[in-house]
Design an enzyme around this catalytic site. Structure first.
Site, short mmCIF file in Angstrom:
data_model
loop_
_atom_site.label_atom_id
_atom_site.label_comp_id
_atom_site.label_asym_id
_atom_site.label_seq_id
_atom_site.Cartn_x
_atom_site.Cartn_y
_atom_site.Cartn_z
CD GLU A 29 8.96 1.12 10.36
OE1 GLU A 29 8.03 1.53 9.65
OE2 GLU A 29 9.63 0.12 10.10
CG ASN B 98 -0.44 -0.07 2.50
OD1 ASN B 98 0.73 -0.44 2.67
ND2 ASN B 98 -1.21 0.27 3.50
#
Ligand code: NAP
Length: 491
Positions: free
Chosen positions: A471, A164
């Site tokens: 992240e 995605n």
């Protein structure tokens, strides 16, 4: 060797820049098996690639392992320079990379450009952050000792990414790993390996040393994942994808107590309180729900609207949603591209049918757009209740289910009543409420009066079954560093 065909070539000035015809050093040229990549908007064949197997992954891990010590021994400044070089090439080739991304994944070209820019931003951020890896000295409990903490690269990293966000997910893992001094083996998703291959071609052109970044192109995620988890040369696995596969990888990594980061699925609540600016909330919902045709892990999955704003909000949302043009990502009018495949389409239809059966009402949309392809009308559903599938599971499509609520305390409990804990959003203006609700939501990320919050500067990640680790930001670097305590005695 990777073959590309006319439907992809026509979007690129110089395809050989990204897909050189010479055999690549992985040895994949000799591999007999191939898999194919299609444009989900048109069904056209874009490319045929070597379908690498577990032994190819093992060979890539060997190359990463051989390069590890030398890469870790470079100065932080040298690693930073290498990341800057790669960043520069990605920025220079932004248009081509975006076209490759739109061709293989379907998202509108403007969104693809924004994603590739975001990928470049991660490289920039970690090129800067590479120079800021700090240790610590601690006051010793005895006079003859000195206590020092140093940070060292964890070693070879194996990364697996989804379809995605096929460019930014790669950069979000590889940039901090390289900055920390780790080498990397990456397996991109089967549906979207081309932008990965193009980014790796640019990494090699930027002069990253042999073996520092290694690409494994494959259609069989499971076999590659097993090799990554069980190969003792891999010291860390970083995965973005479904909770189901994340759970499996975690089990596999437990065998060697291997470190793992997981960025998994979500079921984001989007709450509109009665003191919200309703127009701003509608725009936020459009951002949080319909970007990437709703195929994002941080997509608003349950839109709770307080009773007295409910009807006005739904009417405005439906009117805005009906203005979103569905179409091929290369059509500049398109705001909603295709879904990734037929099974994504089937899941959406299942969720809508379940909601309608249990009393939900289709306010607008609700159907496939064309006879062919995987296009679906952006949809607003009202009368949704917490027991419906659409409120319990990640829908991953352009469907906005609206739930009316009365009690502002109960809505927090309902919002938290899920196994997921990735992103949550709410709109309100009372400062006390803003602070209380932000603290009460059990999510790794909370957007207040905004429908979009991803940034290379901020820690991205989830609580509960949405994942482990973060992240982006300086925290993203810690995922690739070991902490070592050195005790200096006899001083
Ligand atoms: P997926 O099925 O879990 O696939 C993701 C990646 O894992 C692909 O590269 C896939 O390879 C690989 N894979 C599949 N089975 C595997 C196995 N047994 N062992 C090792 N690797 C395996 O997820 P998806 O449907 O592509 O992606 C959508 C999901 O990702 C959603 O749940 C979404 O919320 C989540 N996501 C999370 C974040 C986040 O940051 N939290 C970001 C984006 C997406 P193949 O393609 O070859 O099968």
């Amino acid at each position: 060797m990777l073959e590309i065909f006319e439907p992809l070539k026509r979007h690129l000035g110089n395809p050989a820049l990204f897909f050189p015809s010479a055999p690549d050093p992985s040895g994949s040229a000799s591999h007999p098996r191939r898999f194919e990549v299609f444009n989900p908007s048109t069904g056209e064949l874009l490319a045929r690639l070597p379908d690498m197997q577990a032994e190819d992954a093992a060979a890539a891990i060997d190359r990463a392992y051989a390069a590890q010590a030398e890469w870790a021994a470079l100065t932080a400044r040298d690693r930073s320079d290498a990341l800057w070089g790669w960043h520069q090439l990605i920025v220079e080739h932004l248009d081509d990379l975006s076209a490759i991304l739109t061709a293989e994944m379907g998202k509108p070209l403007a969104e693809a450009k924004s994603e590739v820019s975001h990928a470049a931003a991660y490289l920039q951020w970690y090129a800067e952050e590479a120079n800021r890896i700090y240790g610590e000295t601690i006051s010793a409990p005895s006079v003859d000792r000195r206590l020092i903490v140093v940070k060292q690269p964890i070693g070879v990293v194996a990364a697996i990414t989804p379809w995605n966000f096929p460019a930014s997910m790669i950069a979000r893992k590889i940039a901090p790993a390289l900055a920390a001094g780790c080498t990397v083996v990456l397996k991109p998703a089967e549906q979207t390996p081309l932008v990965a291959a193009a980014m790796f071609a640019l990494a090699h052109r930027a002069g990253l040393p042999e073996g520092v970044v290694n690409l494994v192109l494959a259609s069989e995620g499971a076999a590659i994942g097993k090799e990554m988890c069980f190969n003792p040369k891999v010291r860390k696995v970083s995965f973005t994808g479904s909770t189901e596969v994340g759970r499996l990888l975690m089990r596999q990594c437990s065998e060697q107590i291997k470190k793992i980061s997981l960025e998994l699925g979500g079921n984001a609540p989007f709450i509109v309180f009665d003191d919200a600016d309703v127009d701003a909330a509608v725009e936020g919902a459009i951002q949080a729900k319909f970007r990437n045709a709703g195929q994002t892990c941080v997509s608003a999955n349950r839109i709770y609207v307080q009773a007295w704003l409910h009807d006005a909000f739904c009417a405005k949302l439906a009117s805005r949603v009906q203005s979103l043009v569905v179409g091929d990502g290369f059509d500049p009018r398109a705001a909603i591209g295709p879904l990734i495949d037929m099974s994504a389409l089937a899941k959406i239809e299942r969720h809508i049918a379940d909601a309608v059966k249990k009393g939900g009402v289709i306010h607008c949309g609700g159907r496939r757009t064309y006879e062919h392809g995987t296009f679906f009308q952006p949809t607003v559903l009202t009368g949704i209740t917490d027991g419906m599938q659409i409120a319990r599971e990640e829908t991953f499509g352009p469907i906005a289910p609206v739930i009316r609520f009365d009690d502002p305390e109960q809505v927090i409990r309902d919002a938290n009543d899920t196994i997921y804990g990735l992103a949550a959003y709410f709109y309100a203006s009372d400062l006390k409420r803003v602070w209380r609700v932000a603290e009460a939501l059990e999510y790794g990320m909370v957007g207040v009066n905004t429908g979009r919050m991803s940034s290379e500067a901020a820690p991205f990640g989830g609580m509960k079954q949405s994942g482990i680790g973060r992240e982006g930001s300086r925290h993203g670097l810690d995922e690739y560093l070991e902490m070592k305590y050195v005790c200096l005695g006899g001083i």
